[in-house]
Structure formats: C-alpha cells, structure tokens
Design a protein around this motif. Structure first.
Motif, short mmCIF file in Angstrom:
data_model
loop_
_atom_site.label_atom_id
_atom_site.label_comp_id
_atom_site.label_asym_id
_atom_site.label_seq_id
_atom_site.Cartn_x
_atom_site.Cartn_y
_atom_site.Cartn_z
N THR A 132 0.81 -1.06 -0.04
CA THR A 132 -0.03 -0.12 0.10
C THR A 132 0.80 1.26 -0.15
N SER A 133 2.24 1.01 -0.31
CA SER A 133 3.06 2.47 -0.27
C SER A 133 3.75 2.41 -1.68
N THR A 134 3.92 3.40 -2.58
CA THR A 134 4.64 3.49 -3.73
C THR A 134 6.28 3.67 -2.99
N ALA A 135 7.12 3.30 -4.16
CA ALA A 135 8.45 3.41 -3.72
C ALA A 135 8.83 4.79 -3.05
N GLU A 136 8.15 5.91 -3.54
CA GLU A 136 8.26 7.07 -3.16
C GLU A 136 7.96 7.36 -1.66
N GLN A 137 6.87 6.93 -1.45
CA GLN A 137 6.40 6.87 -0.03
C GLN A 137 7.17 5.95 0.89
N MET A 138 7.76 4.92 0.40
CA MET A 138 8.69 3.96 1.23
C MET A 138 9.85 5.00 1.50
N GLU A 139 10.35 5.45 0.32
CA GLU A 139 11.36 6.28 0.72
C GLU A 139 11.50 7.58 1.60
N MET A 140 10.24 8.19 1.55
CA MET A 140 10.12 9.34 2.63
C MET A 140 9.63 8.64 3.86
N THR A 141 9.13 7.60 4.06
CA THR A 141 8.99 6.89 5.30
C THR A 141 10.23 6.70 5.95
N GLY A 142 11.16 5.93 5.46
CA GLY A 142 12.47 5.73 5.70
C GLY A 142 13.05 6.99 6.34
N ALA A 143 13.08 8.06 5.45
CA ALA A 143 13.62 9.35 5.73
C ALA A 143 13.11 9.85 7.05
N VAL A 144 11.79 9.92 7.19
CA VAL A 144 11.22 10.52 8.59
C VAL A 144 11.51 9.95 9.74
N TRP A 145 11.62 8.42 9.55
CA TRP A 145 12.03 7.69 10.77
C TRP A 145 13.40 8.03 11.13
N GLN A 146 14.36 8.03 10.12
CA GLN A 146 15.64 8.02 10.55
C GLN A 146 16.08 9.60 10.88
N GLU A 147 14.99 10.55 10.78
CA GLU A 147 15.19 11.86 10.98
C GLU A 147 14.90 12.00 12.43
N HIS A 148 14.05 11.17 13.16
CA HIS A 148 13.70 11.21 14.37
C HIS A 148 14.18 10.00 15.17
N PRO A 149 15.44 10.03 15.55
CA PRO A 149 15.72 8.73 16.60
C PRO A 149 15.05 8.57 17.81
N GLY A 150 15.02 7.43 18.07
CA GLY A 150 14.09 6.93 19.06
C GLY A 150 12.54 6.66 19.00
N THR A 151 12.09 7.22 17.82
CA THR A 151 10.88 6.77 17.33
C THR A 151 10.99 5.43 16.91
N TYR A 152 9.56 5.09 16.67
CA TYR A 152 9.48 3.35 16.08
C TYR A 152 9.16 3.37 14.87
N LEU A 153 9.17 2.14 14.05
CA LEU A 153 8.43 2.19 12.79
C LEU A 153 7.78 0.63 13.09
N GLN A 154 6.53 0.49 12.65
CA GLN A 154 5.87 -0.70 12.47
C GLN A 154 5.24 -0.90 11.00
N SER A 155 5.25 -2.16 10.93
CA SER A 155 4.51 -2.67 9.63
C SER A 155 4.10 -4.05 9.76
N HIS A 156 3.63 -4.44 8.45
CA HIS A 156 3.47 -6.00 8.25
C HIS A 156 4.71 -6.51 7.55
N ILE A 157 5.01 -8.05 7.81
CA ILE A 157 5.83 -8.60 6.52
C ILE A 157 5.34 -10.09 6.62
N SER A 158 5.50 -10.71 5.38
CA SER A 158 5.41 -12.19 5.13
C SER A 158 4.16 -12.60 5.97
N GLU A 159 3.07 -12.23 6.00
CA GLU A 159 1.97 -12.81 6.68
C GLU A 159 1.26 -13.87 5.77
#
Ligand code: GUN
Ligand code: ZN
Length: 445
Positions: free
Chosen positions: A206-233
């Motif tokens: 449900t994310s384009t490559a562009e959104q995946m890129e910006m998501t990684g960026a916003v997470w990296q820009e805020h140390p101490g925050t979490y990232l949650q998603s789903h994988i291989s369900e």
C-alpha cells in the motif's frame, strides 16, 4: 505518595529461551511491591518489607492471586475493534471487505475517541498495559488514541498509517502529506507523557516506492521513534510484493532498501520468513510480533517461533493480538494459541517462554526493558493481578497444579476472560473487577 500491593509476585530477570535452569525467574510467594511516583520503589518478601514501611502506607493484599508485570501487546489495530470476527476471508480480501470499510470512519474524531476509549478499557481489563498500535491514515485517529492513552496514563506506542496506493481513495495520503503529517504527529506525541510514536507504513503493497523512501527518511530523522509494519503474513501478499517491487531480493529487502529495518522497527507476523531473513533481523536488531490468533483466524500460517528464537542468532520477538484479525484482547489467550501454533510446528512452548514473550521479552523487542516488562525496583509500576479463583473451574483445576509452571500453563490454557482482578498503571489502580458483579471499573477512562 507511597502505596503497596501484596501477593505472589512472578516476573522475569532473564530470557527462558536460552536456559533451562530457572535463574531467569523472579518469584516471591508472599511478596510486596512498593510503588512511589509511578515506579516500583522496591519488591521483596512481604514479611521483611512491611516492617520498613511508614505506618500510614496503604497495602492492598491480593490473596489467591498472582502479581505479574502488565502484559505488552506488540501489534494491534484499535480501529479494527468493530470488525473482530469478520467471516470468511484471507488477508487481502479481508482487508478490502472489512478493514478498509471500518477504517474510513476514523476521520470522525468522535468515532475515533469512542473506539479508542473502549479499546483501551478492554486492554486494561485484560491486563495489557502497553501496546504497539496502528491507528488509521487520519491524523485525528492518532490524536484520539493518544489523548485517551494519556488520560489512562499508559505507555503506548502508536502511529498514523501511511498508504498512498491500493486502498480506497478515502484512505490514501501521498508521500508528501504522509511525511508532513507524520512529522507533525511525532512532534506532538513522541515523549508526550508516556506516549511514544511509531512511523507506520501499513505494508509494502500500500505504499509507492516514493512513499517508502520518505517513510524511511522521516523515521531516520527522528531517533528514538519506532517503525511498525507487516511482513510475510500471507502467501498471496508475498507474491504481490514480488510483483510490485521486482528489483528486490525478497520482502524484507524491500523494507531494508528503504531504510525501514533497524532497532525499534517491529514487523507483524513474519510467518513465511526464512533463515536469511532471521539472520538479517537479528543483525539489525529489528523485531517480529508473533500474532497467533490472527494467523489462525485468517489462515495465514504457522510462525516458526523456535527457529526465530534460535540462540545462534535470536530475533527479538514479542507476542501480539493483531486485533481485529486476531480474536482476543487477552494476552493469556494469545499465549495459549502461541502454544498450539508451536505444537503444530513440532515444538512445545513452555509457560515460562509464553509469559516472557508477553512481558519482559516484548519489552526487550521494543527496547523498553529498562522501563517496563518486569517487576523490579526502578521499573515503571505497570502490573496485572490475576485471580487464581476467578471461576470455579479455574479454582478446581489449580488445586491439582503441582508447581508454578503448571499454574501459569493452566492460566494460558483456560484463560478465563475474567481472571484479571486488577490492573495497575504508573503505580496506581487503573482497572478493578467487582467481586460481586464481576464487571470492571476504570479509574480514568
Ligand atoms: N497487512 C496489512 N494490513 C493489515 C492489517 O490491518 N491486518 C493484518 N493482519 N495484516 C495486514
Ligand atoms: Zn496487523
């Protein structure tokens, strides 16, 4: 103000997956937990500690009960409370038919507030004091959740879902608005009272490559925050990811290449992951949320907990309900289902291991083991009191329990919904069951 609770105290000092001696256990048959300013000031034998307390300290004595660390649910969707038990579909059809319909209501703040309030009460009634929570794409759904969570004084992790394709238009953001809204929500909520923010890309489809890129960026820009998603369900989901991201080695590699894999990243499910994935998650310090009731309900498959927890390269694993695909708020029931999933995989999950995965193990998966997940001095005072005589059946069955392991194992097997007698959050009573009506009352919600 100092207060204290007395009863049988059970907690973990260490990881029961790696040792068969019981040094990992903290146990006081008649224990006292002394709390002050939201934290556990000391814990030890009641006989010893009672003598040291000022005379006016209130001590609540829970007889025939266990005092445990509050349960931690590592992956759950509060907006899906209204679709628990939706019939007949596997993941992708279930998302389209039920989930994406329910989630469209959460732009309405009043609806979000009502649902968050009910969700948190159900969590507390089940002894859950911390959860890693998916909201919806609407920032209002995040505000509603954290407002209620702060009112309850809970340490919860949550975030706005990021989705810019393959969902109804009402549920889509864009790479830019998703980034901007996430940034604003982090500023507002991360570290606000006990709340913590999780950057929340729903899953790769449900994310384009562009959104995946910006998501990684916003997470990296805020140390101490979490990232949650789903994988291989689900197998269909995995094929879909292969089609959508053809340049990548596998599903985990999609997240990895966009900078989503590292400490404080928590991926739900991982049912179909293999050795190289576990190796990479171990190295990166990322976690898997094991969601047994959900995996059984959606027919997704059987998570290989034994393999994931291999001592040679253990992956951080926490237990999770994954409501509304999961079927119970109760982490006790979830432990019981994790046992059955492990059985179907050919191994037996001990009660030590199951309770660890819902307390200290989960806290370790979330990098919060210095704050929550165990009953020890200096920890935040989040605890659950389990009534060992909650029902006639439980009382009868436990008469024949030979030792503490059997008591815990019976609890996760019978798991009566009303076994939770009280839940403490931040050193204060948050939920309590009336011994007459058996209904829960809540201090703040
Ligand atoms: N994968 C993507 N979204 C979801 C969700 O809401 N629930 C589950 N179980 N899996 C998902
Ligand atoms: Zn989920």
């Amino acid at each position: 103000m100092i207060c204290a609770i007395r009863g049988t105290v059970v907690s973990f000092r260490d990881n029961p997956f790696f040792t068969t001696t019981e040094d990992f256990l903290f146990y006081e048959s008649d224990g006292l937990v002394v709390m002050e300013n939201g934290k556990i000031q000391q814990v030890g034998p009641a006989e010893v500690l009672l003598k040291t307390l000022p005379a006016d300290v209130e001590v609540v004595h829970y007889r025939d009960s266990l005092i445990l660390p509050g349960f931690i649910d590592c992956h759950v969707h509060y907006p899906q409370t209204e679709i628990i038990g939706a019939f007949g579909e596997q993941l992708i059809d279930w998302l389209n038919k039920y989930t994406f319909v329910a989630e469209q209501k959460f732009g309405d703040k009043a609806h979000a507030e009502l649902t968050a309030n009910l969700f948190l009460k159900e969590a507390l009634a089940s002894g859950t004091t911390t959860a890693s929570v998916f909201c919806t794409v609407e920032p209002a759904s995040v505000d509603a959740f954290f407002e209620q969570s702060n009112k309850a004084g809970m340490r919860n992790i949550a975030g706005k879902v990021l989705m810019d394709r393959n969902a109804p238009p009402e549920l889509l953001d864009t790479a830019q608005t998703g980034y901007d809204q996430t940034k604003a929500l982090i500023k507002k909520w991360h570290g606000n009272s006990r709340s913590l923010y999780s950057v929340t890309p729903r899953f790769a489809p449900t994310s384009t490559a562009e959104q995946m890129e910006m998501t990684g960026a916003v997470w990296q820009e805020h140390p101490g925050t979490y990232l949650q998603s789903h994988i291989s369900e689900n197998k269909g989901e995995i094929e879909w990811v292969r089609d959508l991201f053809p340049g990548h080695k596998d599903y985990l590699d999609v997240y990895d290449q966009f900078g989503h894999v590292g400490p404080r990243a928590i991926f739900g499910h991982g049912v179909h992951l293999g050795e190289s994935d576990f190796q990479r998650l171990h190295e990166a310090g990322a976690a898997i949320s094991h969601c047994p009731t959900s995996n059984l309900f959606l027919g997704s498959g059987l998570f290989d907990l034994k393999k994931a927890s291999d001592e040679k390269r253990p992956v951080r694993v926490g237990l999770a309900t994954d409501l509304g695909a999961g079927t119970s708020f109760s982490m006790l029931s979830t432990m019981g289902e994790a046992y059955k999933v492990a059985q179907l995989r050919g191994s037996a999950l001990t009660a030590w291991q199951a309770f660890y995965l819902a307390t200290r193990g989960a806290a370790t998966a979330l990098y919060l083991d210095d704050k929550i997940g165990s009953i020890a001095s200096g920890m935040e005072a989040d605890m659950v009191v389990i009534d060992l005589k909650a029902t006639d059946l439980l009382a009868h069955r436990l008469k024949y329990a030979a030792d503490l392991h059997e008591i815990l194992f019976v609890l996760m097997t019978l798991a009566p919904a009303d076994a939770v007698r009280a839940t403490y959050v931040g050193g204060a009573l948050a939920a309590e069951r009336s011994m007459e009506t058996k209904r829960m009352s809540f201090t703040h919600l």
